[in-house]
Design a protein around this motif. Sequence first.
Motif, mmCIF file in Angstrom:
data_model
loop_
_atom_site.group_PDB
_atom_site.id
_atom_site.type_symbol
_atom_site.label_atom_id
_atom_site.label_comp_id
_atom_site.label_asym_id
_atom_site.label_seq_id
_atom_site.Cartn_x
_atom_site.Cartn_y
_atom_site.Cartn_z
ATOM 1 N N TYR A 179 0.853 -1.198 0.000
ATOM 2 C CA TYR A 179 0.000 0.000 0.000
ATOM 3 C C TYR A 179 0.889 1.248 0.000
ATOM 4 O O TYR A 179 0.809 2.095 0.884
ATOM 5 C CB TYR A 179 -0.910 0.012 1.227
ATOM 6 N N ALA A 180 1.723 1.381 -1.022
ATOM 7 C CA ALA A 180 2.702 2.467 -1.060
ATOM 8 C C ALA A 180 2.044 3.838 -1.159
ATOM 9 O O ALA A 180 2.652 4.852 -0.791
ATOM 10 C CB ALA A 180 3.654 2.266 -2.244
ATOM 11 N N GLN A 181 0.796 3.861 -1.650
ATOM 12 C CA GLN A 181 0.110 5.153 -1.800
ATOM 13 C C GLN A 181 -0.636 5.569 -0.533
ATOM 14 O O GLN A 181 -1.218 6.644 -0.482
ATOM 15 C CB GLN A 181 -0.880 5.086 -2.966
ATOM 16 N N ARG A 182 -0.636 4.711 0.461
ATOM 17 C CA ARG A 182 -1.245 5.068 1.747
ATOM 18 C C ARG A 182 -0.281 5.959 2.504
ATOM 19 O O ARG A 182 0.914 5.679 2.598
ATOM 20 C CB ARG A 182 -1.561 3.817 2.550
ATOM 21 N N ALA A 183 -0.793 7.050 3.071
ATOM 22 C CA ALA A 183 0.058 8.055 3.706
ATOM 23 C C ALA A 183 0.033 7.946 5.225
ATOM 24 O O ALA A 183 -0.917 7.416 5.819
ATOM 25 C CB ALA A 183 -0.385 9.449 3.288
ATOM 26 N N LEU A 184 1.071 8.474 5.836
ATOM 27 C CA LEU A 184 1.079 8.640 7.281
ATOM 28 C C LEU A 184 -0.032 9.609 7.677
ATOM 29 O O LEU A 184 -0.296 10.595 6.980
ATOM 30 C CB LEU A 184 2.422 9.189 7.757
ATOM 31 N N ALA A 185 -0.686 9.336 8.772
ATOM 32 C CA ALA A 185 -1.790 10.192 9.230
ATOM 33 C C ALA A 185 -1.293 11.601 9.520
ATOM 34 O O ALA A 185 -0.256 11.785 10.157
ATOM 35 C CB ALA A 185 -2.423 9.604 10.481
ATOM 36 N N GLY A 186 -2.009 12.586 9.023
ATOM 37 C CA GLY A 186 -1.668 13.982 9.297
ATOM 38 C C GLY A 186 -0.416 14.472 8.612
ATOM 39 O O GLY A 186 0.109 15.529 8.976
ATOM 40 N N SER A 187 0.066 13.753 7.585
ATOM 41 C CA SER A 187 1.329 14.142 6.942
ATOM 42 C C SER A 187 1.134 15.091 5.773
ATOM 43 O O SER A 187 2.099 15.462 5.107
ATOM 44 C CB SER A 187 2.089 12.903 6.479
ATOM 45 N N GLY A 188 -0.108 15.492 5.496
ATOM 46 C CA GLY A 188 -0.360 16.387 4.377
ATOM 47 C C GLY A 188 0.326 17.732 4.537
ATOM 48 O O GLY A 188 0.377 18.309 5.618
ATOM 49 N N VAL A 189 0.872 18.240 3.418
ATOM 50 C CA VAL A 189 1.531 19.548 3.368
ATOM 51 C C VAL A 189 0.983 20.303 2.158
ATOM 52 O O VAL A 189 0.949 19.748 1.048
ATOM 53 C CB VAL A 189 3.065 19.386 3.231
ATOM 54 N N PRO A 190 0.530 21.552 2.361
ATOM 55 C CA PRO A 190 0.373 22.298 3.619
ATOM 56 C C PRO A 190 -0.727 21.668 4.493
ATOM 57 O O PRO A 190 -1.822 21.375 3.986
ATOM 58 C CB PRO A 190 -0.030 23.700 3.169
ATOM 59 N N PHE A 191 -0.424 21.504 5.750
ATOM 60 C CA PHE A 191 -1.325 20.788 6.643
ATOM 61 C C PHE A 191 -2.703 21.430 6.717
ATOM 62 O O PHE A 191 -3.732 20.737 6.701
ATOM 63 C CB PHE A 191 -0.715 20.701 8.045
ATOM 64 N N ALA A 192 -2.758 22.771 6.787
ATOM 65 C CA ALA A 192 -4.043 23.466 6.957
ATOM 66 C C ALA A 192 -5.004 23.171 5.809
ATOM 67 O O ALA A 192 -6.224 23.205 5.991
ATOM 68 C CB ALA A 192 -3.828 24.964 7.095
ATOM 69 N N LYS A 193 -4.472 22.866 4.622
ATOM 70 C CA LYS A 193 -5.353 22.566 3.492
ATOM 71 C C LYS A 193 -6.086 21.237 3.664
ATOM 72 O O LYS A 193 -7.038 20.955 2.937
ATOM 73 C CB LYS A 193 -4.548 22.538 2.188
ATOM 74 N N THR A 194 -5.641 20.417 4.600
ATOM 75 C CA THR A 194 -6.217 19.073 4.771
ATOM 76 C C THR A 194 -7.171 18.978 5.954
ATOM 77 O O THR A 194 -7.641 17.884 6.267
ATOM 78 C CB THR A 194 -5.101 18.038 4.949
ATOM 79 N N THR A 195 -7.465 20.099 6.619
ATOM 80 C CA THR A 195 -8.330 20.062 7.800
ATOM 81 C C THR A 195 -9.735 20.584 7.485
ATOM 82 O O THR A 195 -9.939 21.281 6.496
ATOM 83 C CB THR A 195 -7.744 20.889 8.952
ATOM 84 N N HIS A 196 -10.664 20.283 8.372
ATOM 85 C CA HIS A 196 -12.068 20.616 8.091
ATOM 86 C C HIS A 196 -12.309 22.109 8.007
ATOM 87 O O HIS A 196 -13.262 22.546 7.350
ATOM 88 C CB HIS A 196 -12.985 19.974 9.137
ATOM 89 N N ASN A 197 -11.473 22.919 8.671
ATOM 90 C CA ASN A 197 -11.666 24.374 8.650
ATOM 91 C C ASN A 197 -10.544 25.121 7.944
ATOM 92 O O ASN A 197 -10.495 26.345 8.009
ATOM 93 C CB ASN A 197 -11.846 24.919 10.073
#
Length: 524
Positions: A333-351
């Motif tokens: 599952y190489a395309q599965r990411a570490l939790a919360g590793s998105g950059v820019p992080f704020a773009k990945t949150t509900h608000n």
Amino acid sequence: MGVSFEGRFPANIWGDILQISNNNTGADPTLRNISDGRGDDTPLQLSTLTTRVKANTDGQVFDVCNVAGDVMLSVNTITNKITAGDGVTFTGDGGGLTGIGGVYAQENEIQPAGSAGAGVGYTLEHPSYMVGMDGYMNPHSPNFGNYYDVVSGSIMVYIPKHYVKITTDNIYTYKSIYDYDNETLASNDGYFLPRCFIDGDEIVRGYFRDKYPHNSIENNVAVSKKNMIPITSSGAVTGYGFANCTANGQTPTNNLGGSLAVAKSRGDDFYNATIFHDMDLFFIAKAHSRASTATYCAYKDVLPYFPKGNNNNALRDANDVTVFYTTAGNADYAQRALAGSGVPFAKTTHNGQECGIADLNGNISRPAIGLTSDGTDLYVLKESIAFKDLINSTSDANGAFNITNFDSIGANPSGFTQINGTAGYAVLGNGTNQVFSGETDRTQPNYKMTNVGLPLPSGYSSSGTDDFGKDGIYVPTAFPNHLCVLWGLYWAGSFQAGLLGRFMNSSITTNGGSHGTGACLSNV
């Protein structure tokens, strides 16, 4: 700097000498004004026991300044406010503290759409093991509304009770408990109480939700931490399956039904996030993105204006090429990411802010408890059932898939053409048609449909609209018995992934390496 008395005659300086007028006996236990030599009182009073500042005229009567002369603390006897240098105000009525203002939010107030801290709040009344992180009362802080579970080490975000309004032209707004004292007043203005705040027939103050999906197992407990490997229902990655979460006497199975016990490995009051909680985060994001600029909503710069995610099968977002993730490192599952590793992080949150809840779009799909099927009709969980009491059973009194705990909303209330036809995606949005009802009466089917994310029959199409993320509902030719909805899709969900993307062809026995989970905790 003052002028020295050296070499000057008393007749020339007596008016500048400060004194306590006490018949030449000096200070004693009685408070007396400090006066100048001419007998004019200053606001400062002294005794051998205490010091007091008493206004001669009401107004700003006491200031504390730094070396540059900037006022860092002031007291105003007209407004009854103490103001700190950073703009924080403390208001009293003579009998005690009545309010905190400035950069701090009010307790249990969800911050308005379009503002700092939108869609989040804080509470001072909570379980003792939940501790507010540094800055948790400040909407401008990356830790606003963020709490640390001292038992498991997990991070959770607090969402206070609020009310939502949906108009026929798909305009979403929400209001706090300070806008409406009760549900009746809110309903009179067209606002409904989201179903997630009704827990076992009790209206709760709010809920805590994992900031990141369950992504590590420590001492057999499923935890929510950043940059960790997500746990899944397949158990394909050794040590990272549902069945490994055996703390607190739990014995979860490696399938979607096992997610209920996974959450309880943290404690008896925790539960798997329900479909109602997932929809609430959509309501918030929809209202916030409309009211915001990119200043307070990082995902507002690229359509669709919703949280971005790992969904293009290459550790990036299908719509926003600036968003990327770090692989969790498993060869299968190489395309599965570490939790919360998105950059820019704020773009990945509900608000769209650092303080928000992450990974709601793609990466790992999540079982959304609260909507099921008997193979024919769809059913919505009854309000009388407490979320924390739900267990993985089709027959127990607290069974999360026991039909007697549910209300029927009919065989196909959205009129999905895929039922008895060809399986495929119903993509949300259909021109300018209203998508979700927004019904305020909790007894009505349309209220239930809105709160489980089932659109009106004219609210979807083959291609959808950006206004609803072009998120897709995968609809089979027949709903499975003991349906367990998978929410958010996964790392290869592409444009159909998102806050509203979901599979409706999965059941409690489904398992897979792309199916994870996350916990909630009601604040009763």
